[in-house]
Motif scaffolding. Structure first.
Motif, PDB file in Angstrom:
ATOM      1  N   ALA A 573      32.792   2.082 -22.706  1.00 47.86           N
ATOM      2  CA  ALA A 573      31.266   2.589 -22.280  1.00 47.86           C
ATOM      3  C   ALA A 573      31.487   3.057 -20.747  1.00 47.86           C
ATOM      4  O   ALA A 573      32.594   2.447 -20.108  1.00 47.86           O
ATOM      5  N   VAL A 574      30.673   3.748 -20.235  1.00 51.72           N
ATOM      6  CA  VAL A 574      30.608   4.231 -18.946  1.00 51.72           C
ATOM      7  C   VAL A 574      29.329   3.746 -18.150  1.00 51.72           C
ATOM      8  O   VAL A 574      28.183   3.836 -18.871  1.00 51.72           O
ATOM      9  N   LEU A 575      29.556   3.209 -17.003  1.00 53.07           N
ATOM     10  CA  LEU A 575      28.456   2.551 -16.217  1.00 53.07           C
ATOM     11  C   LEU A 575      28.170   3.453 -14.785  1.00 53.07           C
ATOM     12  O   LEU A 575      29.215   3.628 -14.467  1.00 53.07           O
ATOM     13  N   ARG A 576      27.096   2.868 -14.231  1.00 50.58           N
ATOM     14  CA  ARG A 576      26.816   3.512 -12.846  1.00 50.58           C
ATOM     15  C   ARG A 576      26.452   2.261 -12.040  1.00 50.58           C
ATOM     16  O   ARG A 576      25.519   1.655 -12.449  1.00 50.58           O
ATOM     17  N   TYR A 577      26.819   2.208 -10.893  1.00 50.13           N
ATOM     18  CA  TYR A 577      26.435   1.282  -9.949  1.00 50.13           C
ATOM     19  C   TYR A 577      25.550   1.670  -8.862  1.00 50.13           C
ATOM     20  O   TYR A 577      25.452   2.864  -8.568  1.00 50.13           O
ATOM     21  N   GLY A 578      24.457   1.023  -8.599  1.00 50.91           N
ATOM     22  CA  GLY A 578      23.547   1.264  -7.525  1.00 50.91           C
ATOM     23  C   GLY A 578      22.705   2.434  -7.488  1.00 50.91           C
ATOM     24  O   GLY A 578      22.312   2.560  -6.353  1.00 50.91           O
ATOM     25  N   ARG A 579      22.556   3.136  -8.455  1.00 48.79           N
ATOM     26  CA  ARG A 579      21.817   4.230  -8.318  1.00 48.79           C
ATOM     27  C   ARG A 579      21.028   4.589  -9.917  1.00 48.79           C
ATOM     28  O   ARG A 579      21.814   4.535 -10.740  1.00 48.79           O
ATOM     29  N   PRO A 580      19.709   4.905  -9.958  1.00 49.81           N
ATOM     30  CA  PRO A 580      19.141   5.247 -11.366  1.00 49.81           C
ATOM     31  C   PRO A 580      19.749   6.411 -11.899  1.00 49.81           C
ATOM     32  O   PRO A 580      20.239   7.343 -11.080  1.00 49.81           O
ATOM     33  N   ARG A 581      20.015   6.379 -13.250  1.00 48.26           N
ATOM     34  CA  ARG A 581      20.339   7.569 -14.130  1.00 48.26           C
ATOM     35  C   ARG A 581      19.113   8.599 -14.009  1.00 48.26           C
ATOM     36  O   ARG A 581      18.158   8.197 -14.082  1.00 48.26           O
ATOM     37  N   PRO A 582      19.566   9.857 -14.264  1.00 42.82           N
ATOM     38  CA  PRO A 582      18.611  10.811 -14.501  1.00 42.82           C
ATOM     39  C   PRO A 582      18.069  10.824 -15.790  1.00 42.82           C
ATOM     40  O   PRO A 582      18.860  10.078 -16.562  1.00 42.82           O
ATOM     41  N   PRO A 583      17.014  11.283 -16.145  1.00 45.56           N
ATOM     42  CA  PRO A 583      16.378  11.181 -17.363  1.00 45.56           C
ATOM     43  C   PRO A 583      17.177  11.609 -18.192  1.00 45.56           C
ATOM     44  O   PRO A 583      17.930  12.715 -18.200  1.00 45.56           O
ATOM     45  N   SER A 584      17.403  10.930 -19.665  1.00 40.80           N
ATOM     46  CA  SER A 584      18.190  11.453 -20.666  1.00 40.80           C
ATOM     47  C   SER A 584      17.720  12.735 -21.277  1.00 40.80           C
ATOM     48  O   SER A 584      16.352  12.675 -21.383  1.00 40.80           O
ATOM     49  N   ARG A 585      18.529  13.568 -21.691  1.00 38.70           N
ATOM     50  CA  ARG A 585      18.123  14.713 -22.589  1.00 38.70           C
ATOM     51  C   ARG A 585      17.829  14.334 -23.929  1.00 38.70           C
ATOM     52  O   ARG A 585      18.745  14.031 -24.831  1.00 38.70           O
ATOM     53  N   ARG A 586      16.740  14.230 -24.356  1.00 39.84           N
ATOM     54  CA  ARG A 586      16.214  13.603 -25.706  1.00 39.84           C
ATOM     55  C   ARG A 586      16.650  14.808 -26.767  1.00 39.84           C
ATOM     56  O   ARG A 586      16.649  15.810 -26.490  1.00 39.84           O
ATOM     57  N   GLY A 587      17.127  14.117 -27.723  1.00 38.68           N
ATOM     58  CA  GLY A 587      17.493  15.145 -29.056  1.00 38.68           C
ATOM     59  C   GLY A 587      18.976  15.299 -29.033  1.00 38.68           C
ATOM     60  O   GLY A 587      19.544  15.945 -29.760  1.00 38.68           O
ATOM     61  N   GLU A 588      19.816  14.957 -28.026  1.00 39.94           N
ATOM     62  CA  GLU A 588      21.138  15.075 -28.159  1.00 39.94           C
ATOM     63  C   GLU A 588      21.668  14.042 -29.273  1.00 39.94           C
ATOM     64  O   GLU A 588      21.331  12.976 -29.414  1.00 39.94           O
ATOM     65  N   ALA A 589      22.812  14.518 -29.840  1.00 40.78           N
ATOM     66  CA  ALA A 589      23.237  14.029 -31.150  1.00 40.78           C
ATOM     67  C   ALA A 589      23.661  12.548 -30.678  1.00 40.78           C
ATOM     68  O   ALA A 589      24.471  12.444 -29.829  1.00 40.78           O
ATOM     69  N   GLY A 590      23.123  11.667 -31.546  1.00 36.50           N
ATOM     70  CA  GLY A 590      23.698  10.239 -31.447  1.00 36.50           C
ATOM     71  C   GLY A 590      23.244   9.612 -30.184  1.00 36.50           C
ATOM     72  O   GLY A 590      23.614   8.332 -29.805  1.00 36.50           O
TER      73      GLY A 590
END
Length: 601
Positions: A573-590
């Motif tokens: 898994a890959v995680l991020r500290y201390g910053r909100p992630r950008p909106p995910s691109r819906r429809g990507e595989a998986g």
């Protein structure tokens, strides 16, 4: 048109062009050079005869339409279509993709490879790294036995084909790096010794006499190799060069040839107004390779890091033979040391070499991007007896673990063609020598080499059998099938995450913090990113702190209040500290809402 050739020991030189001969004159301004004017245009066939001998191809030939032993042909670069404006792509932040033109597609041509560039653009890599494309005997081969270092292999498509490929890559936003071989030429079709002291017995290499970089006449030989390198970058619009086995460049002069070459490349980049770079393959583990010239280094911009490969390979496969021995003795330590310090052997005893090896890098000042990190490359696959990839031995989950450490680790990542989908096709050693004696010598030598390691001769693929090359061609139907589809989605997501963190591109090695347990569970922290890897067969609880999950190979919950991430077996898994992630691109595989990419095994 002006024809020129360096032949310092000749008493007479004749130009033979389109069936006509013309005596050449000594150049009064350059010792050892001959010149003459003759009518010529693009495609004109020509060669040089020295002292009444046979007509030989031009050492600086740009095209060999009939192979290494045939006549040279004039190439009119001005007649090529004008390339579109290309600003270039620097090495920091790059993700490289190594490919072999002859097996990337079944057709084995530049044009066929260009047809697959949309796949690479969609994958998210930044640069294509081509294995050597200089002429060599026959049609199919790896390219490391090439001759005519200024020319392009005709069966691939020749100079025009390479130019079309580079232009197409740039239109897709991809840079192009070319693997060049300065340390030796192939055993068949090498006519340079007839012209001058291109080689010297002062030093010896695994390929025989060394390229003459420091004996009498070496000024012209150095200029010959530098001129070839600049011609690739200038005339084809390439973005960088990978320098094969620079440890085999025997040079006692000051400055070293590599320092001269890097200065010339930097100067060309300044004149062209776009970044150019050199990546060295070196077995020395010596910081001088990439140290700045003003600090006494050679000034190459990066180097391959085999130590990281060996540590990762030994950890995931358990192999311990040969040079894997030191890395397999304590794989957790080896992986930790290479991820944080770059080199494993930095003055330590190498049992494989039977002596201490390497010097340490300055972790606090050396940018991590100056080392290339990879789980596979053409050497580490093709030099195995059967050319078997990691996919032949590792589960998709373990391949996903390797990808996480390569693509989100500290180094400039590099993939080998097909790795992004876990290709099952092997990458085997193949040749197409037209000399029967040389062909048999290669075949016999290959079988003898692996017989010493317990392989039966009948099990070793025949390099001269066309089926060996055919087996090594990628199967482009695989990405549409499981588990290849899931692995491809995983690689795309990891590369996108790396692209979202441009600040990591120039961070020093010291910016990496790694914890690897004895069971090889790994937590790697670099800037705002955290990479958690569980290559074991049991669930793992990894302390990562308060972080948001951006991508996971198998579904995973965010760390709880205790800051512990619970990973399934053979997952990452890959995680991020201390910053909100950008909106995910819906429809990507998986993709699964709330966990980034979640790709079940």
């Amino acid at each position: 048109m002006l024809f020129e050739v360096w032949a310092p020991e000749a008493g007479q030189v004749v130009l033979c062009a389109e069936g006509r001969t013309r005596a050449m004159e000594r150049d009064p301004g350059r010792a050892g050079w001959w010149r003459c004017e003759a009518p010529a245009a693009g495609g004109t066939r020509y060669g040089f005869a020295l002292d009444g001998g046979p007509v030989l191809p031009d050492p600086r030939s740009r095209r060999q339409p009939d192979g290494p032993d045939g006549l040279s042909a004039v190439v009119d670069f001005a007649a090529f279509p004008e390339p579109e404006e290309w600003p270039g792509l620097p090495l920091p932040g790059a993700v490289l993709y190594e490919l072999h033109i002859g097996t990337f597609t079944r057709e084995g041509t530049f044009d066929a490879a260009a047809g697959r560039l949309p796949h690479l653009a969609d994958l998210g890599v930044t640069h294509v790294e081509l294995m050597p494309v200089c002429p060599f005997p026959g049609t199919h081969g790896w390219g490391y036995e090439g001759v005519a270092p200024w020319a392009v292999h005709e069966p691939y498509g020749g100079p025009a084909g390479l130019r079309r490929f580079v232009d197409a890559a740039h239109r897709h936003g991809l840079g192009v790096v070319l693997d060049v071989v300065h340390n030796h030429l192939g055993p068949s079709g090498n006519h340079l010794p007839a012209f001058g002291p291109y080689f010297t017995d002062t030093h010896h290499t695994p390929w025989g006499a060394a390229v003459n970089l420091d004996a009498p006449g070496s000024d012209e030989v150095r200029a010959y190799l530098t001129g070839s390198a600049l011609a690739w970058l200038r005339d084809y619009g390439l973005d960088g060069l990978r320098l094969d086995a620079v440890h085999a460049l025997a040079d006692t002069r000051t400055p070293h040839f590599l320092a001269e070459l890097s200065a010339a490349v930097d100067g060309l980049g300044a004149r062209l107004g776009r970044p150019l770079f050199l990546i060295a393959e070196s077995d020395l583990n010596d910081p001088v390779t990439t140290a700045p010239r003003e600090a006494g280094g050679h000034g190459t911009h990066a180097q391959w890091n085999d130590d990281f490969h060996h540590a990762l390979h030994a950890a995931l496969t358990g192999e311990s033979q040969g040079y894997y021995g030191d890395f397999a003795a304590d794989p957790a330590y080896a992986l930790t040391k290479t991820l944080t310090g770059g080199f494993f052997h930095d003055g330590t005893l190498s049992s494989f070499r039977g002596r201490p090896h390497g010097r340490p890098l300055e972790r606090g000042t050396v940018p991590a991007y100056r080392l290339l990190g990879y789980a596979q490359n053409h050497d580490q696959i093709g030099n195995r007896a059967l050319g078997d990839r990691l996919s032949a031995r590792l589960s998709p989950g373990l391949l996903a673990c390797a990808a996480a450490l390569v693509l989100c680790g500290p180094f400039t990542p590099m993939l080998f063609m097909g790795e992004e989908w876990g290709a099952r096709t092997p990458w085997q050693f193949f040749t197409d020598h037209t000399d029967p004696q040389l062909a048999e010598a290669v075949r016999t030598g290959r079988r003898r080499e692996f017989a010493a390691h317990g392989w039966a001769a009948a099990d070793i693929p025949d390099p001269q059998d066309p089926a060996t090359r055919d087996r090594s061609c990628l199967d482009w139907t695989e990405p549409a099938r499981a588990p290849h589809t899931e692995l491809l989605a995983w690689h795309r997501r990891l590369i996108a995450l790396r692209r979202d963190e441009p600040a990591l591109a120039r961070a020093p090695l010291a910016a990496t913090d790694v914890s690897v347990a004895g069971d090889l569970t790994t937590v790697l922290r670099r800037g705002p990113l955290c990479v958690a890897v569980n290559p074991t067969g049991a669930p793992a609880a990894l302390p990562v702190g308060a972080a948001e999950v951006l991508a996971a190979w198998r579904p995973v919950d965010p760390p709880g209040a205790d800051g512990v991430l619970r990973l399934a077996p053979e997952s990452a898994a890959v995680l991020r500290y201390g910053r909100p992630r950008p909106p995910s691109r819906r429809g990507e595989a998986g993709e699964t809402p709330g966990t980034g990419v979640s790709v079940p095994r």
